[in-house]
Design a protein around this motif. Structure first.
Motif, PDB file in Angstrom:
ATOM      1  N   THR A   1      -1.533   3.821  11.188  1.00 56.44           N
ATOM      2  CA  THR A   1      -0.694   4.480  10.166  1.00 56.44           C
ATOM      3  C   THR A   1      -1.440   5.553   9.393  1.00 56.44           C
ATOM      4  O   THR A   1      -0.835   6.417   8.772  1.00 56.44           O
ATOM      5  N   GLN A   2      -2.785   5.483   9.389  1.00 55.31           N
ATOM      6  CA  GLN A   2      -3.622   6.502   8.751  1.00 55.31           C
ATOM      7  C   GLN A   2      -3.293   6.753   7.274  1.00 55.31           C
ATOM      8  O   GLN A   2      -3.167   7.890   6.829  1.00 55.31           O
ATOM      9  N   PHE A   3      -3.140   5.685   6.501  1.00 53.28           N
ATOM     10  CA  PHE A   3      -2.900   5.841   5.072  1.00 53.28           C
ATOM     11  C   PHE A   3      -4.110   6.513   4.399  1.00 53.28           C
ATOM     12  O   PHE A   3      -5.257   6.159   4.695  1.00 53.28           O
TER      13      PHE A   3
ATOM     14  N   TYR B   1      -8.013   5.024   3.088  1.00 54.62           N
ATOM     15  CA  TYR B   1      -8.447   3.923   3.951  1.00 54.62           C
ATOM     16  C   TYR B   1      -9.475   4.362   5.000  1.00 54.62           C
ATOM     17  O   TYR B   1      -9.817   3.588   5.889  1.00 54.62           O
TER      18      TYR B   1
ATOM     19  N   THR C   1       3.782   1.125  -5.832  1.00 54.05           N
ATOM     20  CA  THR C   1       3.097   1.199  -4.545  1.00 54.05           C
ATOM     21  C   THR C   1       3.427  -0.013  -3.686  1.00 54.05           C
ATOM     22  O   THR C   1       3.724   0.118  -2.485  1.00 54.05           O
TER      23      THR C   1
ATOM     24  N   LYS D   1      -3.254  -2.217  -6.777  1.00 55.02           N
ATOM     25  CA  LYS D   1      -2.019  -1.511  -6.457  1.00 55.02           C
ATOM     26  C   LYS D   1      -0.977  -1.764  -7.548  1.00 55.02           C
ATOM     27  O   LYS D   1      -0.772  -2.906  -7.969  1.00 55.02           O
TER      28      LYS D   1
ATOM     29  N   LEU E   1       5.480  -0.005  -0.089  1.00 54.64           N
ATOM     30  CA  LEU E   1       4.925  -0.612   1.114  1.00 54.64           C
ATOM     31  C   LEU E   1       5.832  -1.718   1.642  1.00 54.64           C
ATOM     32  O   LEU E   1       5.946  -1.907   2.861  1.00 54.64           O
TER      33      LEU E   1
ATOM     34  N   VAL F   1      -3.581  -0.110   9.768  1.00 55.04           N
ATOM     35  CA  VAL F   1      -3.866   1.211   9.218  1.00 55.04           C
ATOM     36  C   VAL F   1      -4.665   2.062  10.213  1.00 55.04           C
ATOM     37  O   VAL F   1      -4.752   3.274  10.072  1.00 55.04           O
TER      38      VAL F   1
END
Length: 250
Positions: A151-153, A156, A205, A201, A209, A148
């Motif tokens: 990916t910069q969700f 987070y 979701t 989750k 993913l 992450v």
């Protein structure tokens, strides 16, 4: 030219923090299968750690369990002492211990940031410091980040901040150990089916993913353990790297 260590030991020894559950437990079992004596560290779940040790011993392996707060340098110094005393030394340290608390940055409870800082940053620093002092020639230090960081969700942010710090200290330590014949790397898993990841989750979701990678599935703890086992054994020419074990997640 730096010499490759030719020293041999009766038994190679690995210490795995957070080794009682999830990815940590899968790593413990994989390294035991590879012939390592394993120290299974736990923060609070002694029952799981002892069960993992018992399972390894039943399969003719060698293992011990050891508890303690990874962010407490005195406790971890004592833990490393115990591993060296009972198993004869330390060749590999795998630091999977970590916590993940999710929230939009604008809404984050600062106490949660402090908790993650203590375990993920301070804890990794404490373990890395002890490992740098203790790991024998030909050994490996393996920290844990997350995919992450790339990916910069959303939600987070605080977690990623702690793991970006892990990546940076890992890269620095690899260079500080020049001439020691010790590799230092970080593994950055993608979405992996562990209780830590799945907690909170919903099914949609999780399904989304699962389809985010070209392989169209979540990773398994065993997938990550395979990466760690390679770095701990054959991967001697991989050093100062972040390995994204994520199935091709962009």
């Amino acid at each position: 030219m730096t010499k490759i260590s030719t020293e041999t030991y009766d038994l190679r020894v690995a210490l795995v923090t957070g080794g009682s559950v999830g990815i940590g437990r899968a790593i413990v079992k994989k390294l035991a299968d590879k012939g390592f004596a394993v120290a299974v560290h736990y923060a609070g779940n002694k029952t799981n750690a002892d069960a993992t040790v018992e399972e390894i011993i039943k399969q003719d392996g060698k293992a011990i369990s050891i508890g303690g707060d990874v962010a407490d340098e005195k406790v971890m110094q004592e833990a490393f002492d115990v591993v060296e005393e009972k198993l004869g030394g330390i060749d590999v340290v795998v630091n999977t211990a970590g916590i993940m608390l999710l929230s939009p940055i604008a809404e984050l409870n600062m106490a949660d940031l402090d908790k993650m800082h203590r375990t993920n940053i301070r804890g990794t620093f404490v373990i890395s410091q002890q490992a740098a002092r203790r790991v024998r020639k030909g050994g490996a230090i393996i920290n844990f980040s997350t995919s992450v960081t790339r990916t910069q969700f959303p939600t987070y942010g605080a977690y990623v901040a702690s793991k970006a710090a892990v990546e940076s200290m890992t890269m620095v330590l690899a260079r500080e150990l020049r001439g020691k014949d010790i590799t230092v790397n970080a593994v950055a898993p993608g979405p992996t089916a562990t209780p830590l990841f799945l907690d909170g989750k919903d099914e949609q979701t999780i399904d989304n993913l699962s389809k985010a990678t070209p392989l169209e599935r979540l990773g398994t703890p065993e997938d990550i353990a395979d990466t760690v086992a390679y770095l701990a054994t054959a991967g001697r020419w991989i050093n100062g790297q972040v390995i994204f074990s994520n199935g091709g997640l962009a």
